[in-house]
Design a protein around this motif. Structure first.
Motif, PDB file in Angstrom:
ATOM      1  N   ASP A  91     -11.143  16.174  -0.280  1.00 32.45           N
ATOM      2  CA  ASP A  91     -10.153  15.091  -0.224  1.00 32.45           C
ATOM      3  C   ASP A  91      -9.516  14.928  -1.601  1.00 32.45           C
ATOM      4  O   ASP A  91      -9.767  15.739  -2.504  1.00 32.45           O
ATOM      5  N   ASP A  92      -8.704  13.879  -1.767  1.00 41.70           N
ATOM      6  CA  ASP A  92      -7.987  13.691  -3.036  1.00 41.70           C
ATOM      7  C   ASP A  92      -8.938  13.485  -4.217  1.00 41.70           C
ATOM      8  O   ASP A  92      -8.707  13.989  -5.312  1.00 41.70           O
ATOM      9  N   LEU A  93     -10.029  12.766  -3.966  1.00 41.48           N
ATOM     10  CA  LEU A  93     -10.978  12.513  -5.051  1.00 41.48           C
ATOM     11  C   LEU A  93     -11.643  13.818  -5.490  1.00 41.48           C
ATOM     12  O   LEU A  93     -11.749  14.111  -6.691  1.00 41.48           O
ATOM     13  N   ILE A 108      -6.442   7.513  -3.420  1.00 37.31           N
ATOM     14  CA  ILE A 108      -7.353   6.498  -2.893  1.00 37.31           C
ATOM     15  C   ILE A 108      -7.481   5.324  -3.868  1.00 37.31           C
ATOM     16  O   ILE A 108      -7.677   4.177  -3.454  1.00 37.31           O
ATOM     17  N   ARG A 153       0.860  -1.185   0.000  1.00 36.98           N
ATOM     18  CA  ARG A 153       0.000   0.000   0.000  1.00 36.98           C
ATOM     19  C   ARG A 153       0.885   1.220   0.000  1.00 36.98           C
ATOM     20  O   ARG A 153       1.643   1.389   0.964  1.00 36.98           O
ATOM     21  N   LYS A 205      -5.074   7.435   0.685  1.00 37.13           N
ATOM     22  CA  LYS A 205      -5.982   8.579   0.680  1.00 37.13           C
ATOM     23  C   LYS A 205      -5.203   9.884   0.849  1.00 37.13           C
ATOM     24  O   LYS A 205      -4.228   9.953   1.589  1.00 37.13           O
ATOM     25  N   ASN A 206      -5.671  10.901   0.131  1.00 39.93           N
ATOM     26  CA  ASN A 206      -5.079  12.239   0.188  1.00 39.93           C
ATOM     27  C   ASN A 206      -3.625  12.298  -0.286  1.00 39.93           C
ATOM     28  O   ASN A 206      -2.825  13.094   0.192  1.00 39.93           O
ATOM     29  N   TRP A 207      -3.342  11.428  -1.232  1.00 36.99           N
ATOM     30  CA  TRP A 207      -2.139  11.528  -2.044  1.00 36.99           C
ATOM     31  C   TRP A 207      -2.604  11.602  -3.499  1.00 36.99           C
ATOM     32  O   TRP A 207      -3.795  11.406  -3.784  1.00 36.99           O
ATOM     33  N   PRO A 252      -6.397  10.066  -8.170  1.00 40.89           N
ATOM     34  CA  PRO A 252      -6.446  10.259  -6.720  1.00 40.89           C
ATOM     35  C   PRO A 252      -5.778   9.076  -6.015  1.00 40.89           C
ATOM     36  O   PRO A 252      -5.938   7.931  -6.434  1.00 40.89           O
TER      37      PRO A 252
END
Lengths: 332, 332
Positions: free
Chosen positions: A275-277, A295, A51, A300-302, A293
């Motif tokens: 958020d990233d999305l 996620i 991950r 998440k948030n990268w 995104p």
């Protein structure tokens, strides 16, 4: 033969020479992943996945009822595997660990030392290493590509690859699954029979691609590869530099391989982004710029940025990204 | 588009025109079978398969835990489906029936009337018809090829096909799965979503084969097809005639399509042959002639003979078959 050509190609970098019998041709690396996950799936078995990672592993694992356990790649350590996490995640039902090197989506290239550590951990846990090397040799930093198969005598290694990335022909659908297992552990445990059985009821790659393989592998000039490496080095440099000018994203380590880089998104610097999305959806709408995104690859948030494009397009894209940031920046 | 080309090609013979959205491209008909069986598999579900049939259905059904129930094709009725058997085999967990037309391995070509009967039975049972038409238009007898899709308004029909047989390019790995379902039953029951989902995690056919599809389908001259039909008619005739001269095998009905014929093996006329497998093994050893034992397609003590070869090779092969019989004939 075709398998001999692949065996000889991969053996160039290995201490134990591969035989054609170690090679299984597949419909791209996609099918190689499908094969090995199906072969390993049995009730209660689990597999260790990185991950962030390549989401096709998750899709296939779900489809064949193979339990997934995720270990982190460490952004502050050039995305190396968190080996302590691996050890604590594994149990007696763990069958394999997946290592993607050069890394998608992180652009990491692992050292000999780190890969050896992975192999030793796999040996300690009694599991197989699945080495996804679809980006093999697509490196352009200081670290050379080291094939995991080198450590096949420490723990059995199944290497997945294809001509898709290095030769830039993803649509030709030709990949391979290769066993690096001088101790014959896979054969002893029936894994080889299962691979053969699975491929017996699967389609083969198109015949004329198969026929072209020896020529493609043996006769491609070094020039072709170095040109691609130079292009990727240039665009990776551009990408890394321009990212520094965009306050809302930071890049923990410069990409040295593959075609991607992961950057951390700082939502606290943005006024109206959830958020990233949300970031990527608004970016696509406002700037016609597509970024994946985090996620989607498990983080998440990268954001995952691809730099496999023309330098001018990349410059343009990163300018738009900066303009987007300026427009959405939180007023201090 | 590619799907449009396939839709238009198949629509030529259909009352309801297909749309490109009804077409899913697959890696040969092999993957089309894989897709539809996986889509239909759920706990306790069963599928009705023909006996004799194409053993890939059995392999895939086992692999996805779909229970199989076999209905007989009737040799004395030109290998028509035993519809009474179908009705008594089916229950509330039956999801589909597979019809292979033109037939592999029987060489049958079903009439409009018979196929309509199959569709009506499917409607009565509330099941889907999987129409394997990979040998579509490979007919050379008095009966024309009738596509099952004609009856899509009676019961939903999923047609499987490919360019492998009619264009004789099996290695190109390009097939299709097509839904003939004017009443939208498949969509309503989530089958369409499942097909899309399955293909989302599967490899596509090689891009340049995809790119060539419209040209291949639209620009192949009739001449090409009629030549093949003429060749198959000639070799089917040779095959049928020479078989009459070999007492230990009989052919219940002359093949009218595909490339195969099934013949019954009369063990009572042979001195030292145990069964069809023993027959084929000894034949291969003594005469270097390969015939498929019926057991491989579900019919013990029958043989499947292929006549897709040069007339002279076929004559030679059937001579060897006769010589083999003479040598093993029971002394009266």
């Amino acid at each position: 033969s075709l398998k001999r050509a692949v065996a000889e190609y991969l053996s160039q970098d290995l201490p134990n020479k591969l035989s054609p019998d170690d090679v299984y041709l597949t419909i791209g690396c996609t099918q190689a992943i499908e094969v090995i996950l199906n072969v390993l799936a049995r009730p209660n078995a689990n597999i260790l996945l990185p991950r962030p990672g390549f989401p096709y592993y998750e899709a296939r694992a779900v489809f064949c009822n193979l339990e997934m356990r995720h270990f982190d790649l460490l952004p502050e350590s050039e995305w190396e595997v968190d080996l302590n996490a691996v050890e604590s995640l594994a149990d007696e039902n763990t069958v394999a660990i997946v290592i993607i090197n050069p890394g998608n989506p992180c652009g990491n290239v692992y050292t000999y030392h780190h890969l050896k550590g992975v192999a030793e951990m796999a040996r300690k846990l009694g599991i197989l290493v699945i080495a996804d090397e679809v980006y093999d040799h697509l490196t352009f930093g200081s670290k050379p590509f080291v094939p995991m198969g080198i450590f096949g005598s420490i723990a059995p290694v199944v290497t997945l690859g294809s001509i898709s990335k290095r030769w830039i022909v993803p649509g030709w659908r030709l990949g391979w699954l290769v066993t690096n297992d001088p101790n014959g552990i896979l054969k002893k445990h029936g894994v080889i029979d299962s691979i053969t059985g699975f491929l017996n009821i699967s389609s083969d790659p198109a015949t004329f691609i198969q026929g072209a393989i020896p020529q493609i592998i043996q006769n491609t000039k070094d020039d072709f590869f170095s040109k691609i490496a130079n292009m990727l080095r240039e665009t990776a440099d551009i990408c890394y530099d321009r990212i520094k000018d965009i306050p809302c994203i930071t890049c923990p380590s410069k990409p040295q391989g593959s075609m991607f880089v992961m950057v951390k998104l700082h939502l606290n610097l943005l006024a109206d982004i959830e958020d990233d999305l949300d970031f990527c959806l608004k970016l696509a709408k406002e700037e016609s710029l597509i970024i994946l995104p985090g996620i989607a690859v498990g983080l998440k948030n990268w954001l995952r940025i691809t730099f496999a494009c023309e330098p001018s397009s990349l410059e343009d894209g990163l300018k738009r990204l900066n303009a987007f940031y300026q427009r959405h920046a939180k007023k201090q």
